[in-house]
Write a protein that holds these residues in place. Structure first.
Motif, PDB file in Angstrom:
ATOM      1  N   GLY A 190      -9.804  27.302   2.519  1.00  0.00           N
ATOM      2  CA  GLY A 190      -9.108  28.338   4.165  1.00  0.00           C
ATOM      3  C   GLY A 190      -8.142  27.433   4.471  1.00  0.00           C
ATOM      4  N   SER A 191      -8.402  27.514   5.481  1.00  0.00           N
ATOM      5  CA  SER A 191      -6.611  26.630   5.666  1.00  0.00           C
ATOM      6  C   SER A 191      -7.445  24.826   5.650  1.00  0.00           C
ATOM      7  CB  SER A 191      -7.773  26.395   7.730  1.00  0.00           C
ATOM      8  OG  SER A 191      -7.209  27.416   8.247  1.00  0.00           O
ATOM      9  N   PRO A 192      -5.687  24.434   5.137  1.00  0.00           N
ATOM     10  CA  PRO A 192      -5.661  22.658   4.879  1.00  0.00           C
ATOM     11  C   PRO A 192      -5.510  22.080   5.985  1.00  0.00           C
ATOM     12  CG  PRO A 192      -3.611  23.803   5.342  1.00  0.00           C
ATOM     13  CD  PRO A 192      -4.446  24.426   5.458  1.00  0.00           C
ATOM     14  N   MET A 193      -7.162  20.947   5.263  1.00  0.00           N
ATOM     15  CA  MET A 193      -7.228  20.039   6.098  1.00  0.00           C
ATOM     16  C   MET A 193      -6.608  18.799   5.909  1.00  0.00           C
ATOM     17  SD  MET A 193     -11.426  18.066   6.514  1.00  0.00           S
ATOM     18  CE  MET A 193     -11.451  18.103   4.807  1.00  0.00           C
ATOM     19  N   PRO A 194      -6.138  18.670   7.170  1.00  0.00           N
ATOM     20  CA  PRO A 194      -5.572  17.355   7.195  1.00  0.00           C
ATOM     21  C   PRO A 194      -6.339  15.511   7.199  1.00  0.00           C
ATOM     22  CG  PRO A 194      -5.268  18.131   9.873  1.00  0.00           C
ATOM     23  CD  PRO A 194      -5.544  19.076   8.629  1.00  0.00           C
ATOM     24  N   GLY A 195      -5.111  14.219   7.219  1.00  0.00           N
ATOM     25  CA  GLY A 195      -6.673  13.619   6.699  1.00  0.00           C
ATOM     26  C   GLY A 195      -5.816  12.799   6.450  1.00  0.00           C
ATOM     27  N   TYR A 196      -5.752  10.729   6.454  1.00  0.00           N
ATOM     28  CA  TYR A 196      -5.239  10.193   6.324  1.00  0.00           C
ATOM     29  C   TYR A 196      -5.895   9.390   5.245  1.00  0.00           C
ATOM     30  CZ  TYR A 196      -3.610   5.759   7.412  1.00  0.00           C
ATOM     31  OH  TYR A 196      -2.201   4.529   7.369  1.00  0.00           O
ATOM     32  N   PHE A 197      -5.102   8.721   4.301  1.00  0.00           N
ATOM     33  CA  PHE A 197      -4.916   8.138   3.137  1.00  0.00           C
ATOM     34  C   PHE A 197      -4.636   6.612   2.921  1.00  0.00           C
ATOM     35  CE2 PHE A 197      -1.312   9.432   1.353  1.00  0.00           C
ATOM     36  CZ  PHE A 197      -0.640   8.637  -0.004  1.00  0.00           C
ATOM     37  N   ALA A 198      -5.068   5.711   2.220  1.00  0.00           N
ATOM     38  CA  ALA A 198      -3.919   4.660   1.667  1.00  0.00           C
ATOM     39  C   ALA A 198      -5.110   4.297   0.476  1.00  0.00           C
ATOM     40  CB  ALA A 198      -5.198   3.513   2.793  1.00  0.00           C
ATOM     41  N   ALA A 203      -9.691   9.324   4.755  1.00  0.00           N
ATOM     42  CA  ALA A 203     -10.660   9.644   6.428  1.00  0.00           C
ATOM     43  C   ALA A 203     -10.020  10.908   6.453  1.00  0.00           C
ATOM     44  CB  ALA A 203     -10.050   8.833   6.870  1.00  0.00           C
ATOM     45  N   PRO A 204     -10.886  12.285   5.968  1.00  0.00           N
ATOM     46  CA  PRO A 204     -10.072  13.691   6.106  1.00  0.00           C
ATOM     47  C   PRO A 204     -10.516  13.978   7.971  1.00  0.00           C
ATOM     48  CG  PRO A 204     -12.702  13.938   5.821  1.00  0.00           C
ATOM     49  CD  PRO A 204     -12.146  12.551   5.480  1.00  0.00           C
ATOM     50  N   GLU A 205      -9.925  15.215   8.214  1.00  0.00           N
ATOM     51  CA  GLU A 205      -9.944  15.340  10.022  1.00  0.00           C
ATOM     52  C   GLU A 205     -10.669  15.985  10.273  1.00  0.00           C
ATOM     53  OE1 GLU A 205      -6.077  15.345  12.411  1.00  0.00           O
ATOM     54  OE2 GLU A 205      -5.247  13.522  11.160  1.00  0.00           O
ATOM     55  N   LEU A 206     -12.386  16.124  10.241  1.00  0.00           N
ATOM     56  CA  LEU A 206     -13.104  16.630  10.446  1.00  0.00           C
ATOM     57  C   LEU A 206     -13.335  17.650  11.614  1.00  0.00           C
ATOM     58  CD1 LEU A 206     -15.717  14.620   8.507  1.00  0.00           C
ATOM     59  CD2 LEU A 206     -14.822  16.611   7.221  1.00  0.00           C
ATOM     60  N   TYR A 207     -12.847  17.307  12.388  1.00  0.00           N
ATOM     61  CA  TYR A 207     -12.242  18.590  13.619  1.00  0.00           C
ATOM     62  C   TYR A 207     -11.743  19.109  13.707  1.00  0.00           C
ATOM     63  CZ  TYR A 207     -15.156  14.696  16.024  1.00  0.00           C
ATOM     64  OH  TYR A 207     -16.293  13.769  16.534  1.00  0.00           O
ATOM     65  N   PHE A 208     -11.141  19.643  12.927  1.00  0.00           N
ATOM     66  CA  PHE A 208      -9.807  19.884  12.921  1.00  0.00           C
ATOM     67  C   PHE A 208      -9.730  21.302  13.024  1.00  0.00           C
ATOM     68  CE2 PHE A 208     -10.542  21.589   8.514  1.00  0.00           C
ATOM     69  CZ  PHE A 208      -9.431  22.717   8.335  1.00  0.00           C
ATOM     70  N   ARG A 209     -11.042  21.990  12.558  1.00  0.00           N
ATOM     71  CA  ARG A 209     -10.125  24.171  12.900  1.00  0.00           C
ATOM     72  C   ARG A 209     -11.454  24.262  14.848  1.00  0.00           C
ATOM     73  NH1 ARG A 209     -13.528  23.018   8.230  1.00  0.00           N
ATOM     74  NH2 ARG A 209     -12.359  23.934   6.547  1.00  0.00           N
ATOM     75  N   HIS A 210     -11.676  22.681  15.359  1.00  0.00           N
ATOM     76  CA  HIS A 210     -12.021  23.356  16.940  1.00  0.00           C
ATOM     77  C   HIS A 210     -11.297  22.308  17.727  1.00  0.00           C
ATOM     78  CE1 HIS A 210     -15.323  24.372  14.249  1.00  0.00           C
ATOM     79  NE2 HIS A 210     -15.328  23.475  13.602  1.00  0.00           N
ATOM     80  N   GLY A 211     -10.001  21.864  17.820  1.00  0.00           N
ATOM     81  CA  GLY A 211      -9.411  20.802  18.509  1.00  0.00           C
ATOM     82  C   GLY A 211      -8.701  19.665  17.761  1.00  0.00           C
ATOM     83  N   LEU A 246       0.815  -1.446  -0.225  1.00  0.00           N
ATOM     84  CA  LEU A 246      -0.369   0.037   0.031  1.00  0.00           C
ATOM     85  C   LEU A 246       1.073   1.385  -0.206  1.00  0.00           C
ATOM     86  CD1 LEU A 246      -2.508  -1.031   2.578  1.00  0.00           C
ATOM     87  CD2 LEU A 246      -2.619  -1.197   0.640  1.00  0.00           C
ATOM     88  N   ARG A 247      -0.010   2.363  -0.796  1.00  0.00           N
ATOM     89  CA  ARG A 247       0.449   3.777  -0.183  1.00  0.00           C
ATOM     90  C   ARG A 247      -0.068   4.454   0.526  1.00  0.00           C
ATOM     91  NH1 ARG A 247       2.410   7.867  -3.963  1.00  0.00           N
ATOM     92  NH2 ARG A 247       2.998   8.429  -2.652  1.00  0.00           N
ATOM     93  N   ALA A 248       0.216   4.682   1.850  1.00  0.00           N
ATOM     94  CA  ALA A 248      -0.963   5.855   2.905  1.00  0.00           C
ATOM     95  C   ALA A 248      -0.265   5.641   3.428  1.00  0.00           C
ATOM     96  CB  ALA A 248      -0.873   4.027   4.157  1.00  0.00           C
ATOM     97  N   GLY A 249      -0.923   7.146   4.032  1.00  0.00           N
ATOM     98  CA  GLY A 249       0.010   8.494   4.869  1.00  0.00           C
ATOM     99  C   GLY A 249      -0.994   9.577   4.774  1.00  0.00           C
ATOM    100  N   ARG A 250      -0.618  10.979   5.221  1.00  0.00           N
ATOM    101  CA  ARG A 250      -1.338  11.890   5.378  1.00  0.00           C
ATOM    102  C   ARG A 250      -1.499  12.361   4.041  1.00  0.00           C
ATOM    103  NH1 ARG A 250      -1.392  16.167   9.350  1.00  0.00           N
ATOM    104  NH2 ARG A 250      -0.797  17.860   8.090  1.00  0.00           N
ATOM    105  N   ALA A 251      -2.950  12.710   4.358  1.00  0.00           N
ATOM    106  CA  ALA A 251      -3.536  13.756   3.189  1.00  0.00           C
ATOM    107  C   ALA A 251      -3.509  15.092   3.911  1.00  0.00           C
ATOM    108  CB  ALA A 251      -4.692  13.193   2.485  1.00  0.00           C
ATOM    109  N   VAL A 252      -3.333  16.001   2.919  1.00  0.00           N
ATOM    110  CA  VAL A 252      -3.357  17.566   3.291  1.00  0.00           C
ATOM    111  C   VAL A 252      -4.376  17.897   2.064  1.00  0.00           C
ATOM    112  CG1 VAL A 252      -2.500  20.065   3.137  1.00  0.00           C
ATOM    113  CG2 VAL A 252      -1.121  17.939   3.680  1.00  0.00           C
ATOM    114  N   ILE A 253      -5.358  19.142   2.706  1.00  0.00           N
ATOM    115  CA  ILE A 253      -7.211  18.329   2.006  1.00  0.00           C
ATOM    116  C   ILE A 253      -6.761  20.610   2.045  1.00  0.00           C
ATOM    117  CG2 ILE A 253      -9.397  18.550   1.588  1.00  0.00           C
ATOM    118  CD1 ILE A 253      -9.166  15.532   2.816  1.00  0.00           C
TER     119      ILE A 253
END
Length: 284
Positions: free
Chosen positions: A51-59, A100-108, A40-47
């Motif tokens: 506005g602010s870039p949203m982190p996430g995880y992809f595989a 999988a986007p980190e959908l809380y990223f603006r809030h904590g 697999l290729r797996a790791g951090r996604a920057v979406i």
């Protein structure tokens, strides 16, 4: 239905450890599944959200240039911690690009919340549904720019993400299929949550498979029956499956709520649902 041999290879970790799991999700049960990243290729996604870039995880599979069928994985209450990342790897083993986007990223940071009450009060309750829908749209665009086939695209979500999966199925009609695992179905309208899945059942154009536990104390059987009736009245192709002896979080293998037989059956039903409605795994 497929047979059990198609369920991802897994290792049950003695003691499991806690690396990568949210603080509020601990202690971690010995039944926790670990799926490796081999092939697999797996790791951090920057979406890019505009506005602010949203982190996430992809595989995704390591071999080839795609395009790969897409599954957007919507986090459970604890965020994109190790369990959600593992689910992405399981899907990638089947030939999907899973993100999988980190959908809380603006809030904590949900991984650092010391307990569930703090997590709910300080982070989860602050996240507006419209913001989530917008961020899922951004994830959709990211996936299309990174090798996903948006003509073979699906969504699945768990707990908090199960509710959001229903809402996104009404929002994004380009999806082929959605699978919602034990997502809340009804409740009072608030500024951040103006509608519940029961309210939008008649608007669904994307087929949704709902997977629920008959002993879920947070989603009573009466609520599930209301949703079944609303779906039947709408005449769409959505379905709900109830596992009579399962409670909430029956797919969460790192928690005591885990029920292996029901989780494996739900996983296979999910894959078959995707395939039936136009988002099959590679080679299926």
């Amino acid at each position: 239905m497929s047979d059990n041999a198609s369920f991802p290879r897994r290792a049950f970790l003695a003691g499991a450890g806690t690396l990568g799991f949210a603080l509020a999700a601990r202690p971690i049960a010995a039944s926790a599944i670990h799926t490796d990243s081999q092939a697999l290729r797996a790791g951090r996604a920057v979406i890019d959200t505009g506005g602010s870039p949203m982190p996430g995880y992809f595989a995704r599979p390591a071999e080839g240039d795609g395009p790969w069928p897409l599954v957007i994985v919507i986090q459970e209450i604890f965020g994109v911690h190790e369990h959600i990342q593992d689910l992405c790897r399981r899907l990638a083993k089947r030939g999907y690009l899973a993100v999988a986007p980190e959908l809380y990223f603006r809030h904590g940071n949900p991984a650092q919340a010391p307990d569930i009450d703090s997590l709910l009060r300080d982070i989860v309750s602050q996240v507006p549904d419209q913001e989530v829908l917008n961020d899922l749209d951004a994830t959709w665009r990211w996936a299309g720019e990174n090798g996903a086939d948006l003509n073979r695209a699906a969504v699945t979500g768990f707990c908090w993400g199960g509710r959001q999966s229903w809402l996104y199925a009404a929002h994004n009609t380009k999806l082929k299929a959605t699978v919602a695992w034990y997502g809340k179905l009804e409740g009072p309208a608030t500024a951040n949550m103006p509608k519940q899945p029961l309210d939008i059942a008649g608007q669904l154009r994307v087929p949704v498979l709902g997977l629920y536990g008959g002993k879920d104390q947070s989603i009573p059987p009466a609520s599930v029956e209301k949703m079944k009736s609303a779906l039947n009245a709408a005449g769409n192709h959505s379905q709900i499956v109830v596992y009579p002896d399962a409670g909430h979080g029956f797919n969460a293998d790192y928690r005591p709520s885990y029920r292996a037989r029901d989780a494996e059956d739900g996983w296979l039903r999910m894959l078959d649902w995707f395939a039936l409605h136009g988002a099959p795994a590679q080679g299926r």
